[in-house]
Design a protein around this motif. Structure first.
Motif, mmCIF file in Angstrom:
data_model
loop_
_atom_site.group_PDB
_atom_site.id
_atom_site.type_symbol
_atom_site.label_atom_id
_atom_site.label_comp_id
_atom_site.label_asym_id
_atom_site.label_seq_id
_atom_site.Cartn_x
_atom_site.Cartn_y
_atom_site.Cartn_z
ATOM 1 N N LEU A 52 0.824 -1.207 0.000
ATOM 2 C CA LEU A 52 0.000 0.000 0.000
ATOM 3 C C LEU A 52 0.856 1.255 0.000
ATOM 4 O O LEU A 52 0.494 2.271 -0.605
ATOM 5 C CB LEU A 52 -0.928 -0.009 1.215
ATOM 6 C CG LEU A 52 -2.085 -1.019 1.159
ATOM 7 C CD1 LEU A 52 -2.797 -1.088 2.498
ATOM 8 C CD2 LEU A 52 -3.077 -0.643 0.058
ATOM 9 N N ALA A 53 2.018 1.176 0.662
ATOM 10 C CA ALA A 53 2.923 2.330 0.708
ATOM 11 C C ALA A 53 3.748 2.462 -0.569
ATOM 12 O O ALA A 53 4.420 3.473 -0.770
ATOM 13 C CB ALA A 53 3.850 2.211 1.916
ATOM 14 N N GLY A 54 3.690 1.449 -1.431
ATOM 15 C CA GLY A 54 4.455 1.494 -2.677
ATOM 16 C C GLY A 54 5.889 1.052 -2.521
ATOM 17 O O GLY A 54 6.686 1.152 -3.459
ATOM 18 N N THR A 55 6.247 0.523 -1.348
ATOM 19 C CA THR A 55 7.620 0.084 -1.120
ATOM 20 C C THR A 55 7.928 -1.177 -1.904
ATOM 21 O O THR A 55 9.064 -1.383 -2.353
ATOM 22 C CB THR A 55 7.852 -0.184 0.387
ATOM 23 O OG1 THR A 55 7.403 0.944 1.138
ATOM 24 C CG2 THR A 55 9.321 -0.426 0.679
ATOM 25 N N ILE A 56 6.931 -2.049 -2.079
ATOM 26 C CA ILE A 56 7.096 -3.249 -2.898
ATOM 27 C C ILE A 56 6.027 -3.271 -3.970
ATOM 28 O O ILE A 56 4.923 -2.766 -3.774
ATOM 29 C CB ILE A 56 7.030 -4.540 -2.049
ATOM 30 C CG1 ILE A 56 5.670 -4.660 -1.331
ATOM 31 C CG2 ILE A 56 8.176 -4.593 -1.055
ATOM 32 C CD1 ILE A 56 5.463 -5.996 -0.623
ATOM 33 N N LYS A 57 6.370 -3.831 -5.110
ATOM 34 C CA LYS A 57 5.432 -3.929 -6.227
ATOM 35 C C LYS A 57 4.746 -5.287 -6.269
ATOM 36 O O LYS A 57 3.652 -5.417 -6.818
ATOM 37 C CB LYS A 57 6.172 -3.696 -7.550
ATOM 38 C CG LYS A 57 6.941 -2.380 -7.617
ATOM 39 C CD LYS A 57 6.033 -1.179 -7.445
ATOM 40 C CE LYS A 57 6.814 0.126 -7.581
ATOM 41 N NZ LYS A 57 5.964 1.299 -7.264
ATOM 42 N N VAL A 58 5.403 -6.304 -5.716
ATOM 43 C CA VAL A 58 4.876 -7.669 -5.724
ATOM 44 C C VAL A 58 4.583 -8.077 -4.291
ATOM 45 O O VAL A 58 5.483 -8.075 -3.448
ATOM 46 C CB VAL A 58 5.893 -8.652 -6.343
ATOM 47 C CG1 VAL A 58 5.328 -10.072 -6.323
ATOM 48 C CG2 VAL A 58 6.256 -8.231 -7.748
ATOM 49 N N LYS A 59 3.324 -8.437 -4.015
ATOM 50 C CA LYS A 59 2.955 -8.852 -2.662
ATOM 51 C C LYS A 59 2.713 -10.357 -2.636
ATOM 52 O O LYS A 59 2.047 -10.897 -3.512
ATOM 53 C CB LYS A 59 1.691 -8.118 -2.186
ATOM 54 C CG LYS A 59 1.290 -8.461 -0.742
ATOM 55 C CD LYS A 59 0.093 -7.646 -0.287
ATOM 56 C CE LYS A 59 -1.213 -8.189 -0.823
ATOM 57 N NZ LYS A 59 -1.610 -9.464 -0.161
ATOM 58 N N PRO A 60 3.262 -11.062 -1.657
ATOM 59 C CA PRO A 60 2.969 -12.495 -1.555
ATOM 60 C C PRO A 60 1.485 -12.710 -1.287
ATOM 61 O O PRO A 60 0.847 -11.945 -0.573
ATOM 62 C CB PRO A 60 3.821 -12.942 -0.361
ATOM 63 C CG PRO A 60 4.038 -11.689 0.448
ATOM 64 C CD PRO A 60 4.111 -10.579 -0.554
ATOM 65 N N ALA A 61 0.935 -13.780 -1.862
ATOM 66 C CA ALA A 61 -0.476 -14.090 -1.633
ATOM 67 C C ALA A 61 -0.681 -14.657 -0.244
ATOM 68 O O ALA A 61 -1.753 -14.515 0.343
ATOM 69 C CB ALA A 61 -0.961 -15.090 -2.683
ATOM 70 N N ASN A 62 0.370 -15.285 0.285
ATOM 71 C CA ASN A 62 0.291 -15.925 1.598
ATOM 72 C C ASN A 62 1.681 -15.903 2.216
ATOM 73 O O ASN A 62 2.688 -15.829 1.485
ATOM 74 C CB ASN A 62 -0.193 -17.372 1.446
ATOM 75 C CG ASN A 62 -0.580 -18.007 2.771
ATOM 76 O OD1 ASN A 62 0.277 -18.380 3.572
ATOM 77 N ND2 ASN A 62 -1.865 -18.123 3.005
ATOM 78 N N TRP A 63 1.774 -16.003 3.531
ATOM 79 C CA TRP A 63 3.079 -15.985 4.180
ATOM 80 C C TRP A 63 3.962 -17.121 3.712
ATOM 81 O O TRP A 63 5.205 -16.998 3.664
ATOM 82 C CB TRP A 63 2.923 -16.026 5.704
ATOM 83 C CG TRP A 63 2.466 -17.344 6.273
ATOM 84 C CD1 TRP A 63 1.187 -17.767 6.462
ATOM 85 C CD2 TRP A 63 3.313 -18.419 6.708
ATOM 86 N NE1 TRP A 63 1.171 -19.036 6.996
ATOM 87 C CE2 TRP A 63 2.455 -19.465 7.156
ATOM 88 C CE3 TRP A 63 4.689 -18.612 6.768
ATOM 89 C CZ2 TRP A 63 2.948 -20.664 7.646
ATOM 90 C CZ3 TRP A 63 5.182 -19.813 7.255
ATOM 91 C CH2 TRP A 63 4.317 -20.813 7.693
ATOM 92 N N THR A 64 3.343 -18.251 3.322
ATOM 93 C CA THR A 64 4.135 -19.401 2.892
ATOM 94 C C THR A 64 4.877 -19.135 1.581
ATOM 95 O O THR A 64 5.857 -19.821 1.278
ATOM 96 C CB THR A 64 3.244 -20.643 2.735
ATOM 97 O OG1 THR A 64 2.156 -20.338 1.857
ATOM 98 C CG2 THR A 64 2.694 -21.082 4.082
ATOM 99 N N ASP A 65 4.429 -18.146 0.797
ATOM 100 C CA ASP A 65 5.141 -17.790 -0.427
ATOM 101 C C ASP A 65 6.539 -17.261 -0.126
ATOM 102 O O ASP A 65 7.426 -17.308 -0.986
ATOM 103 C CB ASP A 65 4.376 -16.719 -1.214
ATOM 104 C CG ASP A 65 3.043 -17.214 -1.742
ATOM 105 O OD1 ASP A 65 2.823 -18.438 -1.724
ATOM 106 O OD2 ASP A 65 2.228 -16.371 -2.159
#
Length: 339
Positions: free
Chosen positions: A314-327
């Motif tokens: 949301l802050a734009g620090t990362i462009k790719v977010k994991p779908a789950n913590w296990t990723d």
């Protein structure tokens, strides 16, 4: 039997023998480089070094004598640079620093990284030497906040999350211009002098506790009150190293589990080990006080790391977010009750 049939029979016999023979395993590394940082958050790694737990678990895994080289690195930017440069095999790091590099390197085989385990959780305190600063809203230029690594270090991102809670999500970076990059021992020393522009320090135990021993210092914010008691530090590694060294990876995870068990069973010994390795003067009794704090926890199972990932996207620090913590982590953790 014709010659051609005999040849076919011989070929079949050879194929069966070759198929049943055990293929020689690829040799794994005999020397690794591991980084730790300052403070109680790194206690499992400090215990592992002192008790030679990696060496013990590597021998149990059939890897023989393994040499472990320990480095002291502080701040997500510094650790990520070392990992990208190929100077580290395993590293303890704040969860935001790891997630930053995971997102940046995902899908790039030579630099892709993967989490090995959770490491620790505790409360981060914003302490100040200014009597009139009671809340974050009282901080204003020329005040400066010491923390290790601006923008992407653990302290920096947690401070942003607290600012978003205090000033509104769109103002998560409101305090960023006031932050100054200093390792925690230097932040402690600088805040206590009261003679520089550093008027606050956002830090973890033992530094947060030691600062409050001075009557001129008081606490403004406790991170647990805002974001909860979640995993703050993790252990990670280059994915290509993990893929090439599965036994060493298992040994590292086993050593981390063993260190956590030692800390839980013998806080006195854990405190003595920490004091022996500490870069600042702290007593065993003071460390025991920190270890007995309900907010101080050590576990290889990640807890709440997705809070960081969601905020950072949301802050734009990362462009790719994991779908789950296990990723984010090795498959060996997937059966655990993480988040």
């Amino acid at each position: 039997m014709t010659f051609s049939k005999r040849l076919q029979s011989l070929a079949l016999s050879v194929a069966v023998m070759l198929g049943s023979a055990a293929a020689p395993a690829l040799a794994e590394v005999k020397e690794i480089r591991v980084s730790k940082g300052y403070g109680i958050l790194y206690l499992p790694l400090i215990v592992m070094e002192d008790q030679k737990l990696i060496e013990k678990q590597a021998a149990k895994a059939g890897l023989g004598d393994v040499k472990v080289n320990w480095l002291m690195l502080d701040g997500g930017n510094v650790i990520n640079d070392a990992m990208m440069a190929g100077s580290l095999d395993f590293a303890g790091i704040g969860a935001p620093g790891f997630i930053t590099l995971w997102a940046k390197a995902k899908g790039i085989p030579k630099v892709e990284v993967v989490g090995i385990s959770g490491l620790s959780a505790t409360s981060l305190w914003l302490n100040t030497n200014k009597p009139d600063v009671k809340t974050l809203k009282d901080l204003a230029p020329p005040d400066k906040i010491a923390l290790p690594g601006i923008k992407t270090s653990l302290s920096a991102v947690v401070l942003q999350m607290i600012a978003a809670h205090e000033f509104g999500r769109e103002n998560y970076a409101k305090l960023d211009p006031m932050t100054v990059s200093l390792p925690h021992p230097e932040g402690l020393a600088t805040l206590l002098t009261g003679k520089t522009e550093i008027t606050a320090h956002f830090t973890s135990p033992p530094f947060s506790y030691l600062e409050l021993k001075d009557p001129k210092i008081h606490r403004v914010v406790n991170s647990v009150d805002v974001i909860g008691n979640i995993t703050l530090d993790v252990v990670f590694a280059p994915k290509r190293f993990v893929d090439a060294n599965p036994k060493m990876t298992e040994a590292m995870l086993a050593a981390l589990d063993e260190a956590d068990a030692l800390i839980a069973a013998n806080k006195q010994l854990a405190a003595e080990i920490f004091v022996k390795s500490s870069k600042v003067k702290v007593s065993v009794d003071e460390v025991l006080e920190m270890l007995n704090d309900k907010d101080t926890q050590f576990s290889t199972t990640p807890n709440g790391v997705m809070k960081f990932a969601e905020f950072m996207q949301l802050a734009g620090t990362i462009k790719v977010k994991p779908a789950n913590w296990t990723d984010l982590f090795i498959p060996q953790l997937s059966s655990r009750n993480g988040s």
